[in-house]
Design a protein around this motif. Sequence first.
Motif, PDB file in Angstrom:
ATOM      1  N   UNK A  68       0.840  -1.201   0.000  1.00 22.91           N
ATOM      2  CA  UNK A  68       0.000   0.000   0.000  1.00 22.91           C
ATOM      3  C   UNK A  68       0.874   1.249   0.000  1.00 22.91           C
ATOM      4  N   UNK A  69       1.953   1.230   0.774  1.00 22.81           N
ATOM      5  CA  UNK A  69       2.868   2.378   0.805  1.00 22.81           C
ATOM      6  C   UNK A  69       3.390   2.699  -0.594  1.00 22.81           C
ATOM      7  N   UNK A  70       3.736   1.665  -1.336  1.00 23.91           N
ATOM      8  CA  UNK A  70       4.250   1.847  -2.696  1.00 23.91           C
ATOM      9  C   UNK A  70       3.205   2.529  -3.584  1.00 23.91           C
ATOM     10  N   UNK A  71       1.969   2.071  -3.496  1.00 17.20           N
ATOM     11  CA  UNK A  71       0.875   2.665  -4.257  1.00 17.20           C
ATOM     12  C   UNK A  71       0.676   4.120  -3.870  1.00 17.20           C
ATOM     13  N   UNK A  72       0.669   4.373  -2.564  1.00 16.53           N
ATOM     14  CA  UNK A  72       0.411   5.726  -2.072  1.00 16.53           C
ATOM     15  C   UNK A  72       1.533   6.699  -2.439  1.00 16.53           C
ATOM     16  N   UNK A  73       2.775   6.265  -2.341  1.00 17.41           N
ATOM     17  CA  UNK A  73       3.890   7.156  -2.705  1.00 17.41           C
ATOM     18  C   UNK A  73       3.756   7.606  -4.153  1.00 17.41           C
ATOM     19  N   UNK A  74       3.416   6.680  -5.026  1.00 12.85           N
ATOM     20  CA  UNK A  74       3.265   7.017  -6.447  1.00 12.85           C
ATOM     21  C   UNK A  74       2.106   7.995  -6.642  1.00 12.85           C
ATOM     22  N   UNK A  75       0.980   7.696  -6.028  1.00 11.35           N
ATOM     23  CA  UNK A  75      -0.182   8.556  -6.183  1.00 11.35           C
ATOM     24  C   UNK A  75       0.025   9.933  -5.589  1.00 11.35           C
ATOM     25  N   UNK A  76       0.600   9.996  -4.396  1.00 12.15           N
ATOM     26  CA  UNK A  76       0.843  11.287  -3.743  1.00 12.15           C
ATOM     27  C   UNK A  76       1.821  12.140  -4.534  1.00 12.15           C
ATOM     28  N   UNK A  77       2.826  11.511  -5.111  1.00  9.37           N
ATOM     29  CA  UNK A  77       3.792  12.243  -5.930  1.00  9.37           C
ATOM     30  C   UNK A  77       3.108  12.868  -7.140  1.00  9.37           C
TER      31      UNK A  77
END
Length: 382
Positions: free
Chosen positions: A211-220
């Motif tokens: 989930x962290x990986x998904x969120x980092x991409x989306x937040x960026x």
Amino acid sequence: MAVNFSFATAGQIIFGNHTLDKVPDLVAGFGKKVILVTGKSSLRAEELMAKFSPGTDTILFKVPGEPTTDLIEAGVKLAREHNSEVVVGFGGGSVIDSAKAIAAMGTNKGELLDYLEVIGRGKPLTERPLPCIAIPTTAGTGAEATKNAVIKSPENNVKVSLRSSQMYPDIAVVDPVLTWSMPPALTASTGVDALTHLLETFVSNQANPFIDMICREGLTRISRSLRKAFTDGADKQAREDMAMASLLGGMALANVKLGAVHGFAGPMGGMFPIPHGAVCACLMSAVIEENIQALRNNKLDSSKFDELAKILTGNEKAMSNDAAIWASELVAELQVSTLSEFGLTQKDFPLLIEKAKVSSSIKGNPVELTDEQLFRILERSL
């Protein structure tokens, strides 16, 4: 500590400009009897319908605003009488949620109330829903990748979910071109919704490395593109970033719980005519601040908020409180209406807090918040 998680999403995701062109063939793969769920303006839906295979029997069902229990029941009745073989949701989050709910109830016996959370009986779906194709025309809800439908109960003044692991759309078609015509205000409110999904799942007490990986991409993507999409709707790269971020936010929230922002959003949206994105925008900064302080008071790890601040600001020296400042400045730039403009006052706080504390979303908040802390959030967000 060993990594342990599970993850689920839509059966198939098709992303890219002009992927809408693939939809007629996708629909034909499921059958000839189609219920096409769309918004109050059906022009684009009618254009899509005209491209369906000859002999396709399609009926339109309009969702003019946020779905209510009565509206969903009307859609289910129509789908059953039509013997629909596939449900297509073509519109914003309300439309796609309606399509998922109609698909679910189209094959499951009984009334909607039998299956609703909180105000209903919460029964599990026993039959597989009708095939569902989700086509978002906004960039924010991520409903094309979630397993629930948010439905308003006017009688209970609350928004609740119909939820099941069987409710993920069979196919999600995400075409950024469909978002090019979004006006600035809608771009802002839906964009902040996507931001909040990613932000809350990133710091959720249920978060995991995937989930962290998904969120980092989306937040960026949001941090570099939401302002651009708001000020220049013709910026194709910004629109693509926002469509991707919305999808990623939906994927994240379907697998871990959110937090206090969405804990308040359900009851607040049920009690007042406040757009969901506006609720998220108004609460976001105060929730970040209160969570950081609560973690520190309880001597718990707040480093996720440090990382969040670095992603949002693009500054490697940023610290946790900078995330709240960034969020506050963003909301000001996006010119989002305040909660008080919709009639919310301090006298409403006790009931909102009571309802928020029993919501599903707040169970993902990084730390349990007291009534006093929840009151301060509302007070600062008014």
